[in-house]
Structure formats: C-alpha cells, structure tokens
Design an enzyme around this catalytic site. Sequence first.
Site, PDB file in Angstrom:
ATOM      1  N   ARG A 107       0.830  -1.208   0.000  1.00 18.58           N
ATOM      2  CA  ARG A 107       0.000   0.000   0.000  1.00 18.58           C
ATOM      3  C   ARG A 107       0.867   1.262   0.000  1.00 18.58           C
ATOM      4  O   ARG A 107       0.997   1.946  -1.012  1.00 18.58           O
ATOM      5  CB  ARG A 107      -0.938  -0.009   1.215  1.00 18.58           C
ATOM      6  CG  ARG A 107      -2.089   1.006   1.111  1.00 18.58           C
ATOM      7  CD  ARG A 107      -1.736   2.428   1.509  1.00 18.58           C
ATOM      8  NE  ARG A 107      -1.227   2.557   2.865  1.00 18.58           N
ATOM      9  CZ  ARG A 107      -0.783   3.694   3.380  1.00 18.58           C
ATOM     10  NH1 ARG A 107      -0.741   4.800   2.633  1.00 18.58           N
ATOM     11  NH2 ARG A 107      -0.317   3.751   4.625  1.00 18.58           N
ATOM     12  N   ASP A 108       1.493   1.553   1.102  1.00 15.87           N
ATOM     13  CA  ASP A 108       2.288   2.777   1.222  1.00 15.87           C
ATOM     14  C   ASP A 108       3.498   2.737   0.300  1.00 15.87           C
ATOM     15  O   ASP A 108       3.989   3.778  -0.138  1.00 15.87           O
ATOM     16  CB  ASP A 108       2.736   2.953   2.673  1.00 15.87           C
ATOM     17  CG  ASP A 108       3.190   4.371   2.960  1.00 15.87           C
ATOM     18  OD1 ASP A 108       2.770   5.281   2.246  1.00 15.87           O
ATOM     19  OD2 ASP A 108       3.982   4.557   3.904  1.00 15.87           O
ATOM     20  N   HIS A 299       6.496   4.644  12.427  1.00 12.82           N
ATOM     21  CA  HIS A 299       6.475   4.547  10.965  1.00 12.82           C
ATOM     22  C   HIS A 299       7.434   5.612  10.429  1.00 12.82           C
ATOM     23  O   HIS A 299       7.081   6.792  10.361  1.00 12.82           O
ATOM     24  CB  HIS A 299       5.037   4.790  10.483  1.00 12.82           C
ATOM     25  CG  HIS A 299       4.835   4.696   9.015  1.00 12.82           C
ATOM     26  ND1 HIS A 299       3.971   3.788   8.434  1.00 12.82           N
ATOM     27  CD2 HIS A 299       5.341   5.399   7.980  1.00 12.82           C
ATOM     28  CE1 HIS A 299       3.954   3.947   7.120  1.00 12.82           C
ATOM     29  NE2 HIS A 299       4.794   4.934   6.818  1.00 12.82           N
ATOM     30  N   HIS A 301      10.094   7.215   7.556  1.00  7.16           N
ATOM     31  CA  HIS A 301      10.643   7.303   6.205  1.00  7.16           C
ATOM     32  C   HIS A 301      12.132   7.614   6.339  1.00  7.16           C
ATOM     33  O   HIS A 301      12.561   8.257   7.293  1.00  7.16           O
ATOM     34  CB  HIS A 301       9.905   8.360   5.393  1.00  7.16           C
ATOM     35  CG  HIS A 301       8.523   7.956   5.007  1.00  7.16           C
ATOM     36  ND1 HIS A 301       8.103   7.821   3.697  1.00  7.16           N
ATOM     37  CD2 HIS A 301       7.444   7.619   5.761  1.00  7.16           C
ATOM     38  CE1 HIS A 301       6.833   7.437   3.669  1.00  7.16           C
ATOM     39  NE2 HIS A 301       6.411   7.307   4.911  1.00  7.16           N
ATOM     40  N   CYS A 332       5.491   9.530  -0.178  1.00  7.11           N
ATOM     41  CA  CYS A 332       4.143  10.092  -0.033  1.00  7.11           C
ATOM     42  C   CYS A 332       3.889  11.038  -1.190  1.00  7.11           C
ATOM     43  O   CYS A 332       4.649  11.988  -1.403  1.00  7.11           O
ATOM     44  CB  CYS A 332       4.001  10.849   1.290  1.00  7.11           C
ATOM     45  SG  CYS A 332       2.366  11.594   1.505  1.00  7.11           S
ATOM     46  N   ASN A 341       9.913   4.331   2.663  1.00  7.66           N
ATOM     47  CA  ASN A 341       9.889   3.876   4.049  1.00  7.66           C
ATOM     48  C   ASN A 341      11.191   3.169   4.389  1.00  7.66           C
ATOM     49  O   ASN A 341      11.943   2.746   3.513  1.00  7.66           O
ATOM     50  CB  ASN A 341       8.732   2.880   4.241  1.00  7.66           C
ATOM     51  CG  ASN A 341       7.386   3.519   4.029  1.00  7.66           C
ATOM     52  OD1 ASN A 341       6.825   4.132   4.916  1.00  7.66           O
ATOM     53  ND2 ASN A 341       6.843   3.385   2.818  1.00  7.66           N
TER      54      ASN A 341
END
Length: 398
Positions: A107-108, A299, A301, A332, A341
């Site tokens: 997803r991300d 979370h 990056h 993002c 990430n």
Amino acid sequence: MSSLEEPLGLDNMPRLSVIGRLQHCTSTACRPRADEMEMSNCLIEGRECSSSNSCIEEYGWRRKARDMFSRDSLIWKTSRNERNQMIFNKFFRGMPRYVKIVEVGPRDGLQNEKVIVPTAVKVELIQKLASCGLSVIEATSFVSPKWVPQLADAKDVMQGIKDVHGARFPVLTPNLKGFEAAIAAGAKEVAIFASASESFSKSNINCSIEESLSRYHKVVTAAKELAVPVRGYVSCVVGCPAEGAVPAEKVAYVAKELYDMGCSEISLGDTIGVGTPGTVIPMLEAVMSHIPVDKIAVHFHDTYGQSLSNILVALQMGISVIDSSVAGLGGCPYAKGASGNVATEDVVYMLNGLGIKTNVDLGKLMAVGDFICKHLGRQSGSKTATALSKITADASKI
C-alpha cells in the site's frame, strides 16, 4: 538463517581492546592452544605478546594456560556471557523480546511508485510477503483512483488474496464511503489517517484536522458495529513540508483523539523523514503520556538515513510495533521530497542482531524485495539486501 544473513550480535562482536592490540602479535609470539592452531589465538583470547615469546594474558585473575574443556575455560566463557548481558541491560533495558512488523509495501510502498503494478503482481507480492512470516501486511487503499491511480484496483487485490492465510490484511479507508467499499470487498481490518499538521491535512485529505477527526469518528462507529478493528495513523509527527517542525503536543492531541474514539493501535509517521532521536524521543514521550506504549507503533521514512536510529530509541522506550516496507518502497505523493519507508530487510537485520524475535525469514524477504524491484525496474532501497546480495554474488564466483 545462513551465515551470510546472520548479523553480529553481542555474543560474537570482537572487543575493541583486542582488535587494537592485534598489531602486537606475531605468528611466533603466542603459544597456540590445541583448538586454535589455525586461528589467531591472540585475537581470540585477548593476550598481549612480548618479544620474549611469552604471553601475558589480559585477565590478571587468570594467568595459567587454559584447555578448551577445562573448568577455567568454562568460567571464562561464563564471565564473557555475563559481561555481554550486563552491556545489554545497560543500554537496551526495557526493549521488547518480540517485535511485530507491519509490512506496508503493497500500500504505502506502491502508492508513490511511478510504475502502475499489475493486479496479479500485487497479489503475488502479498502472497510472497505472507510466506516470509510477516503477520500484518497492509494490502491496499480504498481511496479515489483520481488521487491515487496506483491503487485503483483495490477491490481486485482483495479478491485475489481472499484465500491467503497466515497474515492479517488491513486496508486504508479515508472516509465512510471508502470503509463501506472495503467491507464489501472483504476487508476484515481497516486503517484511518489523520495529520498533526494543519497544512498537510488540507493538502492530503482536503480538510482540517478537526474535520478529519469528525469524519473518522463516523468510520470508527461503523467499524465497531461490525466488530472490525481500526488502526489510526498520524502523519507529520516530527516535521511538515509546509509548516516545518511540528510540536509534540499537537501530535499527542491527534493521537489521543484517535485512540479515544476507538482505534486499537496508533502508528506515528515521520512522513518526510526529518526526525532524529533528538526530536523523536520528546514526541514519543508526549504521546506515551496519553496512550499505553503497547498501543503505539512507529512509521519512519528514511529520507535522511535516520530511520534505524529512530527505531532503536523507540525500542528502548518500549515500543514493539514497527511499520516498514520491503525494499524500502514508497514515499508520499503529497509530501514533496519524502523518500521511501525504512526497508523491512534492514529492520529485520537490526532486530536479529539485537536478539529480538520477529518470526520473519530474512532470506525469503530479500527474494521478495528482488521480485518487486524487478517489476518496478529499480534498485532495492535496502542496504542489507544490497550488501548481502553482493556478498552472495562474490562468493559464487570463487
């Protein structure tokens, strides 16, 4: 795990004092022990050698020759293990014994890639990730295809993984409409996302922080009626691309609002990767004053290469849930300059070195990273995967 994948831990890390004295030892200056005839016994035993071919042992309380099966040798080994345990307790006290990794690559990771990955490849990616031992894999996002075209096939992805077992597959839902579509597609868990930055909230989801919280309250209420767990994300927990530094109190406020409305876990995201331990620690302290530590995830990056150091301090503060992305995929679309990430491979390698369990097979994980990178036509963002792949390739030439 093969020896190539095994990181150095406290038990097998050479002592700096020994390494520094290696230059004092010669092949004739140390008396070899029977079990070390083909090894540098000065390095192994930590002895400083004189020019008279006699060895002065580092440990003053142990001045006689040791046999590998003698009681003295066992005492020495026990003392070393106790010393390592003391070091671990001094620097890593309070760290969890097990860490749950939330894999966000499908997803991300994929939402910010220029290449739109075919549905069949996404499904295979998720299947492969589940086979690595990952227990939570964020599968997709039910957002408007207009805003995130890379995830326009969310319904088809959910259909493709309905028979995949051994892992949970939460999906991102930006509003009640997205939640209803996710449930209709078979989702068993969902996630919502708010921001600690007013500017980023307006650019990312087209509403203010308070408006987003009101919107998510409706999603959580609907989820409770169906007994569907909801995870809450907070973005820009350290810095915002528009506002700069974000006060820890604002992060704590948004996190508490999400937790109080019913989110089972709160993931704190450094969306643009500007955080360092110096800014992450006070932010975590602020959040932990309102939310139990076992309900918090981090979370990060890796824009400035700070992710692993930030994860380490989070572990030292007792946090045991880490978000990461295979091969360091992602970024993002609404945060200019944000890199991918932190790579799941790098996180697993570090946790292995700390003796913290994840139940994730690093070798299989590296193969999955290679699989998706080939489809994307890019190099892996994992330093661990890059290094170990090179070592393996070099070894194959011998």
